[in-house]
Enzyme design. Structure first.
Site, mmCIF file in Angstrom:
data_model
loop_
_atom_site.group_PDB
_atom_site.id
_atom_site.type_symbol
_atom_site.label_atom_id
_atom_site.label_comp_id
_atom_site.label_asym_id
_atom_site.label_seq_id
_atom_site.Cartn_x
_atom_site.Cartn_y
_atom_site.Cartn_z
ATOM 1 C CG HIS B 326 -2.004 -0.748 1.130
ATOM 2 N ND1 HIS B 326 -2.014 -2.097 1.419
ATOM 3 C CD2 HIS B 326 -3.359 -0.480 0.599
ATOM 4 C CE1 HIS B 326 -3.175 -2.721 1.037
ATOM 5 N NE2 HIS B 326 -4.004 -1.803 0.633
ATOM 6 N N GLY B 327 1.976 1.168 0.572
ATOM 7 C CA GLY B 327 2.795 2.192 0.509
ATOM 8 C C GLY B 327 4.091 2.290 1.205
#
Lengths: 306, 482
Positions: B326-327
């Site tokens: 996701h990041g």
């Protein structure tokens, strides 16, 4: 496929019809709803956030402040026409600062039109519509859906007998003067105020400033261009263009009274930032207008052509 | 191009008409139109990054062709690793370079050897995590001989760049999507109508639920130091609906749009907030990513076979990698780890597949027990989202510590209370509609279907007007940044 296309087309047409009905309803609602101003108020204040935060009309009681943040002269003109339909105003104080003139077409930004069109379109005539559409038709088109929400709000206001506002005095409760001083010193972007790279006179602003001037002449309204108090750091910042601005006035508008309060001495805690007065500042400035009166202030602060 | 923009509202009908009226005689032309439309759709944001998609497409197409000819296992493995390294290399550089560099510097400084290195000002190409995983699934499936490699370059390019799901999924498997580019597509009236209905519902989720919730969640999270515990709880709840409305709304629009072109994408969200335990939640949330990790990471690692230690390791691996996907921030890793902690007891007690059917199927309301289970699962999810939304771990911990303080008993107060109240009412209506449609692919799939046309159309018009009236300030889709 035929069924799909015909059903879709039919649905879209129903939607567009309903949509146009709502837009038209709001248009006529606003057209038939007056901006009622107390008879005692003979001075109208229009302009952007500078005048919006500077003049408290509950102190300067003979005035009504309908300025709104970032209003260009185009919107001030629309308001002026609307107000004059049903009210007897004899004086107009119009916010007049370098950033009003050296504005590189900011009033045609998508987001700017999006925020204004829904509120102001019923005040526009054919020429005003043409002016907007000629400069950014796509933004105008994109700005129509929010009208539905505005219609709903306006309808509720009319039912509850509440006024529809086009701007009012804003009692500013902030002090970021030190922050903006630092930012200006370091060449960083300022909050609530944009310094442009180039000083280009906006022909669109001028077009509507001229319309305001003509309208005032026609309606016999005394027009005062007002530059509200500003911080010295900004006035001395070359990119703000004070010299060019004064030259511009001298060349083009010297027949109109220009009250230049920009260098009015005020202490630091009267400012919210470089160009906006806070509560203390607006109280002081409004009392000055009230106590001195426009005639006396004209003698003292009127710019004389060099 | 954003789905919730006028640009897309003009783009979609044009592509639709060209697809069914101009290019419908030739499958190749239709696929080519999809490629052109997809590249235009992506290039609308930043045309420079089209070269990345094209490169990724060329690499995986070529490797697929080579894998088809190659029989020697070691050489096949090399080809597979080339694809993995190139795809993950791009992802690693654009998404994780600065993260690893920062942590590298911090670690060295901690051990007394400060190093001086400058991070790069890298723009993250929108959707890179999505199309990278999609193309990887192709190469892996070809390598495992689960899928015949394609010889149709245009079909493959269309598969990689298919505009409805290019930038935020669902992450489609080559085994499901690619064959759809080989066969003739026929316009199906009912399918197109369902597609439009799904687009409408997706827009409602995004524009009304997510965008309004976003404004409140942003205000509270960005100024959390000045707010009470009770306000922060509200902020976390609004974020919970923001991320659901945002992402599932995007998926609905993507799936609905695909239906208009006679494509079937897999369901990506199945009413996750009605889950009775975390295992069920993860079977219902971002299904395309969860199943991707299950098939290409969890199962190859051994899955739930083996001893307890293996189960624990694999569970943490899949959740942490999923979080990291996701990041590039420790908050996402923490979020993944926290979900692994939630999930583990169920796995170890073999209760992870207890709730596999729809909650309270055939009933109007859940039982008290179900209601309680839903409440607990929802609360755990809200708690985890705090880490997901926070700027960094310190922010998340201080947010949590304020929630756990006495101020949780105070009345919430923040800038935008009136808007929050309106949004809460809208969310309540939304929950009711979602509950009523929880057995379907999307909430309004069957609502109004049996009504007469005037009533059905009135229903659609009401939703459209609600979207226009209550639409929040336009925000980018959260998952674009992943």
């Amino acid at each position: 496929m035929k069924k799909f296309i015909s059903n879709s087309t039919c649905f879209i047409l129903i939607f567009i019809t309903l949509f146009l009905l709502v837009i038209s309803y709001n248009f006529f609602l606003i057209k038939t709803t007056n901006v009622d101003i107390a008879v005692s108020k003979k001075i109208l204040i229009l302009g952007d956030s500078n005048s919006e935060c500077a003049i408290n009309d509950s102190i300067y009681k003979s005035s009504i402040n309908l300025s709104a943040s970032a209003d260009s002269y185009f919107y001030s003109y629309l308001k002026l026409k609307k107000v004059m339909n049903t009210n007897e105003i004899d004086t107009l104080l119009l916010s007049f600062s370098p950033h009003n003139i050296f504005n590189n077409g900011g009033q045609f930004n998508d987001s700017y039109i999006y925020s204004r069109f829904k509120v102001y379109y019923p005040l526009m005539d054919e020429n005003d519509f043409r002016f907007l559409i000629k400069n950014n038709p796509f933004a105008v088109f994109k700005s129509t859906p929010p009208i539905i929400k505005v219609t709903l709000e306006n309808s509720v206001k009319v039912i509850l007998n509440k006024p529809i506002h086009y701007g009012k005095f804003n009692l500013l409760n902030r002090n970021i003067l030190i922050e903006v001083q630092e930012k200006l010193k370091n060449g960083k972007k300022l909050p609530f105020f944009e310094i442009l790279e180039k000083l280009i006179i906006s022909k669109h602003e001028i077009e509507y400033l001229n319309k305001i001037v003509s309208f005032c002449k026609k309606e016999k309204i005394k027009l005062f261009l007002v530059n509200t108090p500003k911080r010295k750091e900004l006035l001395e910042y070359p990119k703000y263009g004070v010299m060019e601005f004064n030259k511009f006035y001298d060349l083009n508008y010297s027949d109109i009274v220009y009250l230049d309060f920009s260098q009015l001495k005020m202490s630091n805690d009267f400012y919210g930032d470089f160009v906006h007065l806070n509560m203390k500042g607006s109280t002081y400035f409004s009392n000055l207008l009230k106590n001195e009166g426009l005639a006396k202030l004209t003698r003292k602060y009127k710019r004389t052509v060099e | 191009m954003l789905f919730n923009s006028i640009d897309f509202a003009i783009f979609l009908p044009i592509v639709f008409l060209l697809y069914w009226f101009v290019t419908n005689k030739s499958l190749k032309l239709q696929n080519l139109l999809i490629v052109v439309a997809s590249y235009l759709f992506y290039g609308w944001w930043d045309w420079r990054f089209l070269s990345l998609i094209l490169f990724s497409t060329l690499v995986d197409y070529y490797i697929g062709v080579r894998l088809a000819k190659e029989e020697i296992t070691s050489k096949r493995k090399v080809l597979l690793w080339i694809s993995i390294l190139i795809n993950l290399g791009f992802l690693g550089f654009f998404k994780y370079y600065n993260f690893f560099l920062d942590n590298f510097i911090t670690a060295f400084s901690f051990f007394g050897t400060p190093i001086n290195a400058q991070g790069l000002n890298i723009i993250l190409p929108v959707g890179i995590s999505f199309y990278t995983f999609q193309t990887l699934s192709y190469t892996i499936d070809v390598y495992k001989k689960k899928l015949e490699p394609t010889k149709d370059f245009i079909a493959f390019t269309a598969f990689v760049s298919f505009f409805p799901q290019l930038v935020a999924g669902p992450i489609e498997r080559a085994t499901n999507l690619l064959p759809q580019f080989y066969k003739k597509r026929n316009f199906d009236y009912s399918k197109a109508v369902v597609g439009l209905r799904q687009i409408l519902w997706g827009l409602f989720k995004k524009v009304v639920i997510a965008d309004n919730s976003a404004q409140i969640a942003n205000e509270i999270f960005n100024n959390s130091a000045g707010y009470s515990g009770s306000t922060l709880v509200l902020g976390a709840i609004f974020f919970t609906f923001q991320i659901y409305g945002d992402f599932s709304g995007y998926s609905d629009i993507a799936i609905g749009t695909s239906r208009l072109f006679d494509f079937n994408l897999k369901q990506n969200f199945a009413f996750p907030y009605f889950s009775r335990d975390i295992a069920e939640f993860w079977r219902r949330w971002h299904i395309s990513l969860s199943t991707w990790f299950r098939d290409y990471l969890y199962i190859p690692l051994g899955g739930s076979r083996g001893g307890t230690w293996m189960k624990v390791r694999n569970t943490f691996a899949i959740f942490i990698v999923s979080g990291f996907w996701h990041g590039a921030n420790w908050t996402f890793i923490f979020w993944g780890g926290l979900n692994a902690l939630y999930f583990l007891p169920l796995l170890l007690l073999k209760k992870n597949r207890v709730n596999t059917d729809t909650v309270a199927r055939g009933k109007h309301l859940p039982s008290f027990k179900e209601f309680y289970q839903i409440g607990i699962t929802f609360s755990l999810t809200v708690l985890a989202w705090i880490f997901f939304r926070a700027e960094n771990i310190e922010h998340a911990l201080s947010y949590l510590s304020t929630i756990l303080s006495k101020s949780i008993f105070s009345i919430p107060h923040f800038l935008g209370m009136r808007m929050a109240l309106t949004t809460l009412i809208l969310i309540s209506i939304f929950i009711v509609v979602e509950w009523l449609g929880r057995d379907e692919q999307f909430a309004i799939e069957n609502i109004s279907v049996k009504w007469g046309k005037p009533y059905r159309w009135t229903f659609y018009l009401i939703i459209i007007f609600l979207i226009i009236i209550f639409g929040g300030k336009q925000q980018e889709f959260i998952y674009f940044q992943f």
